[in-house]
Write an enzyme that holds these catalytic residues in place. Structure first.
Site, mmCIF file in Angstrom:
data_model
loop_
_atom_site.group_PDB
_atom_site.id
_atom_site.type_symbol
_atom_site.label_atom_id
_atom_site.label_comp_id
_atom_site.label_asym_id
_atom_site.label_seq_id
_atom_site.Cartn_x
_atom_site.Cartn_y
_atom_site.Cartn_z
ATOM 1 N N ARG A 88 1.158 43.690 -27.257
ATOM 2 C CA ARG A 88 2.702 43.337 -26.656
ATOM 3 C C ARG A 88 3.595 42.734 -27.589
ATOM 4 O O ARG A 88 4.656 43.007 -27.535
ATOM 5 C CB ARG A 88 2.525 42.833 -25.278
ATOM 6 C CG ARG A 88 3.602 42.571 -24.626
ATOM 7 C CD ARG A 88 4.909 43.569 -24.773
ATOM 8 N NE ARG A 88 4.481 45.043 -24.349
ATOM 9 C CZ ARG A 88 5.069 46.076 -24.932
ATOM 10 N NH1 ARG A 88 5.996 45.951 -25.758
ATOM 11 N NH2 ARG A 88 4.510 47.277 -24.643
ATOM 12 N N LYS B 209 25.840 35.672 -32.841
ATOM 13 C CA LYS B 209 25.653 35.950 -31.620
ATOM 14 C C LYS B 209 24.139 36.355 -31.605
ATOM 15 O O LYS B 209 23.936 37.624 -31.539
ATOM 16 C CB LYS B 209 26.516 36.798 -30.922
ATOM 17 C CG LYS B 209 27.855 36.351 -30.576
ATOM 18 C CD LYS B 209 28.685 37.311 -29.973
ATOM 19 C CE LYS B 209 30.020 36.767 -29.550
ATOM 20 N NZ LYS B 209 31.220 37.703 -28.956
ATOM 21 N N LYS C 209 38.332 28.805 -36.207
ATOM 22 C CA LYS C 209 38.599 29.519 -35.173
ATOM 23 C C LYS C 209 39.932 28.878 -34.014
ATOM 24 O O LYS C 209 40.354 27.562 -34.577
ATOM 25 C CB LYS C 209 37.490 29.669 -34.148
ATOM 26 C CG LYS C 209 36.470 30.443 -34.928
ATOM 27 C CD LYS C 209 34.962 30.630 -34.275
ATOM 28 C CE LYS C 209 35.200 31.664 -33.027
ATOM 29 N NZ LYS C 209 35.559 33.077 -33.677
ATOM 30 N N GLU D 227 40.336 32.375 -38.476
ATOM 31 C CA GLU D 227 40.449 33.543 -37.452
ATOM 32 C C GLU D 227 41.886 33.344 -37.099
ATOM 33 O O GLU D 227 42.355 32.422 -36.919
ATOM 34 C CB GLU D 227 39.647 33.052 -36.130
ATOM 35 C CG GLU D 227 39.919 34.214 -35.186
ATOM 36 C CD GLU D 227 39.085 33.782 -33.785
ATOM 37 O OE1 GLU D 227 38.032 34.198 -33.563
ATOM 38 O OE2 GLU D 227 39.562 33.116 -32.953
ATOM 39 N N ASP E 226 41.088 39.217 -35.383
ATOM 40 C CA ASP E 226 40.450 39.131 -34.344
ATOM 41 C C ASP E 226 41.305 40.162 -33.226
ATOM 42 O O ASP E 226 42.645 39.996 -32.895
ATOM 43 C CB ASP E 226 40.478 37.739 -33.650
ATOM 44 C CG ASP E 226 39.496 37.736 -32.320
ATOM 45 O OD1 ASP E 226 38.461 38.329 -32.527
ATOM 46 O OD2 ASP E 226 39.742 37.102 -31.343
#
Length: 283
Positions: free
Chosen positions: A103, A138, A170, A200, A221
């Site tokens: 597994r 992410k 950002k 960004e 973006d």
């Protein structure tokens, strides 16, 4: 380009943690009760779907950590395209070891092959353009190294691996700093000459402002294709252009056709569907 495997020293701790989680406090009580200690078996890892293989080294390591006497033979290594029913590798040795590691081995192999397959689909969608397909941060906790490796197996390339290997300014950084200029100047003053600085932007107006300062790349973006074309023209080769937000295999070609250098997608690592791979008993 040949896919370089991950060093064993990087993947062993990840596989070991997964095995310890599965073995719990008493080991595989089902297999130990049912399978004789001297039983032997020969099995094959078989693709149930078409896709791209990734994570085979982790799968084989799971088997070896449970029983080092298990032997394996690889037919289709990482980065290989496989058809339904095609064997990826065979393993032979003590049956208990094969069943106990099954597994965990398949979890890594199916998950990483799913990422590689999804990446390969987007790479194919942008073929004929200069755009490259990249991941972002992410990723699932503890699995970033192997998930980003799977992106490479699918023909993509990697964005930064963490907060320490590249500056990405950002919107919240800009807000706290009080403006684009302050954010960029502070970043440049703080990092070494080998560190890239990306910012960004959400609008063409922000882009124009950012281009008046010393930057290496711009993250465009959630811009539609027309905005992206205008952004690429405005940049005019002065920085690397990265398109991000809402990119899928269906629209990736249109995004790439705008002339951007990079297409980044968080879903490649965050939510790509696992490739169906099974363990078939041969003898």
């Amino acid at each position: 380009m040949t896919l370089a495997p991950l060093p064993s020293i990087l993947i062993e701790p990840i596989v070991r943690v997964a095995l310890l989680e599965d073995l719990g406090r008493a080991g595989d009580i089902t297999t130990d009760a049912i399978v004789p200690s001297d039983g032997r078996a020969r099995v094959s890892l078989v693709a149930r779907q078409a896709g791209v293989v990734a994570g085979l080294d982790l799968a084989l390591m799971a088997f070896r950590l449970i029983d080092p006497t298990l032997s394996s033979s690889v037919m289709r290594g990482d980065g290989s395209h496989v058809a339904p029913g095609e064997a990826i590798a065979t393993l032979e040795g003590p049956a208990r070891g094969l069943l106990t590691a099954e597994r965990v081995a398949l979890n890594f192999l199916c998950h990483m092959s799913g990422i590689a397959t999804a990446t390969a689909g987007v790479v194919e969608a942008v073929r004929g353009t200069k755009a490259r397909v990249i991941d972002i941060r992410k990723t699932l906790p503890g699995l970033r190294t192997v998930q980003k490796y799977a992106v490479r197996a699918g023909g993509g390339v990697n964005h930064r691996f963490g907060l320490d290997d590249g500056v990405l300014i950002k919107d919240n950084h800009i807000a706290v700093a009080g403006g684009v200029r302050t954010a960029i100047e502070r970043a440049r003053a703080a990092v070494g000459h080998m560190v890239k600085v990306e910012i960004e932007v959400d609008t063409l107006e922000q882009l124009a402002e950012a281009l008046s300062f010393d930057i290496d790349a711009v993250l465009l973006d959630n811009m539609d294709p027309e905005e992206l074309r205008r952004a690429v023209a405005l940049v005019d080769g002065r920085a690397i252009t990265e398109a991000s937000g809402g990119i899928t295999p269906a629209n990736a070609g249109a995004v790439a056709a705008t002339g951007v250098d990079l297409l980044s997608m968080g879903w490649l690592t965050q939510s790509a569907r696992a490739l169906d791979i099974g363990l078939d008993h041969l003898s």
